[in-house]
Design a protein around this motif. Structure first.
Motif, PDB file in Angstrom:
ATOM      1  N   UNK A 169      74.375  15.309  43.552  1.00 10.53           N
ATOM      2  CA  UNK A 169      73.243  15.995  44.180  1.00 10.53           C
ATOM      3  C   UNK A 169      73.781  17.095  45.402  1.00 10.53           C
ATOM      4  N   UNK A 170      74.871  16.906  45.845  1.00  7.48           N
ATOM      5  CA  UNK A 170      75.281  17.751  46.763  1.00  7.48           C
ATOM      6  C   UNK A 170      75.430  19.338  46.389  1.00  7.48           C
ATOM      7  N   UNK A 171      75.671  19.289  45.100  1.00  2.98           N
ATOM      8  CA  UNK A 171      75.822  20.697  44.474  1.00  2.98           C
ATOM      9  C   UNK A 171      74.514  21.126  43.837  1.00  2.98           C
ATOM     10  N   UNK A 172      74.471  22.478  43.353  1.00  6.28           N
ATOM     11  CA  UNK A 172      73.351  23.146  42.966  1.00  6.28           C
ATOM     12  C   UNK A 172      74.009  23.850  41.949  1.00  6.28           C
ATOM     13  N   UNK A 173      73.416  24.143  40.704  1.00  6.35           N
ATOM     14  CA  UNK A 173      73.726  25.044  39.844  1.00  6.35           C
ATOM     15  C   UNK A 173      73.030  26.389  39.906  1.00  6.35           C
ATOM     16  N   UNK A 174      73.701  27.420  39.810  1.00  7.54           N
ATOM     17  CA  UNK A 174      73.110  28.685  39.862  1.00  7.54           C
ATOM     18  C   UNK A 174      73.916  29.929  39.070  1.00  7.54           C
ATOM     19  N   UNK A 175      73.422  31.089  39.164  1.00 12.76           N
ATOM     20  CA  UNK A 175      74.437  32.127  38.531  1.00 12.76           C
ATOM     21  C   UNK A 175      75.372  32.895  39.492  1.00 12.76           C
ATOM     22  N   UNK A 176      75.946  33.819  38.810  1.00 14.16           N
ATOM     23  CA  UNK A 176      77.060  34.788  39.456  1.00 14.16           C
ATOM     24  C   UNK A 176      76.330  35.421  40.649  1.00 14.16           C
ATOM     25  N   UNK A 177      75.176  35.626  40.666  1.00 13.13           N
ATOM     26  CA  UNK A 177      74.654  36.438  41.732  1.00 13.13           C
ATOM     27  C   UNK A 177      74.714  35.865  42.971  1.00 13.13           C
ATOM     28  N   UNK A 178      74.574  34.345  42.995  1.00 12.91           N
ATOM     29  CA  UNK A 178      74.911  33.570  44.307  1.00 12.91           C
ATOM     30  C   UNK A 178      76.338  34.022  44.788  1.00 12.91           C
ATOM     31  N   UNK A 179      77.303  34.218  43.970  1.00 10.91           N
ATOM     32  CA  UNK A 179      78.703  34.715  44.288  1.00 10.91           C
ATOM     33  C   UNK A 179      78.592  36.082  44.942  1.00 10.91           C
ATOM     34  N   UNK A 180      77.887  37.103  44.275  1.00 13.95           N
ATOM     35  CA  UNK A 180      77.776  38.142  44.797  1.00 13.95           C
ATOM     36  C   UNK A 180      77.198  38.411  46.053  1.00 13.95           C
ATOM     37  N   UNK A 181      75.825  37.658  46.337  1.00 16.43           N
ATOM     38  CA  UNK A 181      75.309  37.423  47.460  1.00 16.43           C
ATOM     39  C   UNK A 181      76.128  36.922  48.753  1.00 16.43           C
ATOM     40  N   UNK A 182      76.856  36.016  48.356  1.00 11.12           N
ATOM     41  CA  UNK A 182      77.810  35.345  49.237  1.00 11.12           C
ATOM     42  C   UNK A 182      79.073  36.335  49.673  1.00 11.12           C
ATOM     43  N   UNK A 183      79.308  37.224  48.810  1.00 16.75           N
ATOM     44  CA  UNK A 183      80.320  38.099  48.982  1.00 16.75           C
ATOM     45  C   UNK A 183      79.905  39.385  50.190  1.00 16.75           C
ATOM     46  N   UNK A 184      78.555  39.661  49.779  1.00 17.14           N
ATOM     47  CA  UNK A 184      77.768  40.712  50.697  1.00 17.14           C
ATOM     48  C   UNK A 184      77.603  40.125  52.137  1.00 17.14           C
ATOM     49  N   UNK A 185      77.264  38.855  52.240  1.00 14.36           N
ATOM     50  CA  UNK A 185      76.747  38.397  53.455  1.00 14.36           C
ATOM     51  C   UNK A 185      77.919  37.663  54.190  1.00 14.36           C
ATOM     52  N   UNK A 186      78.933  37.814  53.620  1.00 14.19           N
ATOM     53  CA  UNK A 186      79.994  37.074  54.520  1.00 14.19           C
ATOM     54  C   UNK A 186      81.267  38.083  54.912  1.00 14.19           C
ATOM     55  N   UNK A 187      81.773  37.748  56.127  1.00 17.25           N
ATOM     56  CA  UNK A 187      83.084  38.548  56.624  1.00 17.25           C
ATOM     57  C   UNK A 187      84.274  38.624  55.633  1.00 17.25           C
TER      58      UNK A 187
END
Lengths: 92, 130
Positions: B106-124
């Motif tokens: 339950x600590x994990x969630x399942x999602x798509x590669x869009x979440x990786x792209x968003x993380x790259x854009x919103x992280x230093x």
């Protein structure tokens, strides 16, 4: 643009070095810390102390460091190092 | 203070990457940085099974991630394609794909590669552990 190359596999050292530019840095982690014994490291090189200790290499490397450009760093310095470079490249 | 995201592709237990990633996250947080997201991809998704049950004298990587995520409110995201391919599923994906059972911690969630792209854009910085 300078990149920090993070290497965790010593067998991929040569390919990694070939991909690097002169201003780039190399961070050796996990099994790749054994590459601290490689003589051809002319770039700025760092090695993760925790992984050196885990492999019994810490003292050996420290004794050799007098004329070497390898800096031994801990995890806090690892985190800060990623911010000193424009980006990181994990060479897998 | 900087915002980090991690991409973890290392398989648990046979490689060191999961442990290295955990260490990196812990130290980054202790030094005042924040973690936007940890994205699990390829064999890295195997850590998200709540049925992983290593011997009691070894680190339980699933629980270690879960504990960190809950204490520090970190987003742990598992790639849906990589997960289903390896038998990791939550209730919704099991239903959608006519699978029996579910095992996503339950600590994990399942999602798509869009979440990786968003993380790259919103992280230093995005740091990969493979």
């Amino acid at each position: 643009m300078k990149s920090l190359f993070i290497l965790n596999n010593p067998t991929k050292l040569d390919a990694c070095l070939n991909a690097m530019s002169t201003q780039d840095g190399l961070l050796l982690i996990e099994d790749a810390v054994i590459a601290t014994h490689h003589s051809g490291l002319s770039c700025v090189t760092y090695a993760l102390e925790e992984d050196l200790i885990a492999r019994g290499l810490s003292q050996l490397v420290k004794q050799h460091l007098v004329n070497s450009n390898i800096k031994i760093i801990d995890y806090t310095q690892f985190v800060e190092l990623t911010l000193q470079y424009d980006k990181t490249v994990s060479w897998l | 203070m900087a915002i980090f995201s991690l991409l973890v592709t290392a398989t648990p237990y046979s490689a060191q990457g999961q442990f290295s990633a955990l260490q990196f996250v812990r130290v980054a947080i202790n030094n005042g940085h924040s973690i936007k997201r940890v994205f699990f991809y390829a064999d890295g998704v195997l850590v998200a099974s709540r049925l992983n049950h290593p011997p009691s004298d070894e680190i339980n990587l699933t629980k270690a991630w879960a504990k960190l995520a809950i204490e520090q409110d970190i987003d742990l995201v598992v790639c849906v394609t990589a997960a289903l391919k390896r038998g990791i599923t939550n209730h919704a994906e099991a239903e959608r794909n006519a699978l029996t059972g579910e095992n996503l911690d339950p600590a994990f969630e399942i999602s798509g590669l869009g979440q990786l792209t968003e993380a790259m854009l919103e992280s230093d910085r995005l740091i990969t552990f493979g």
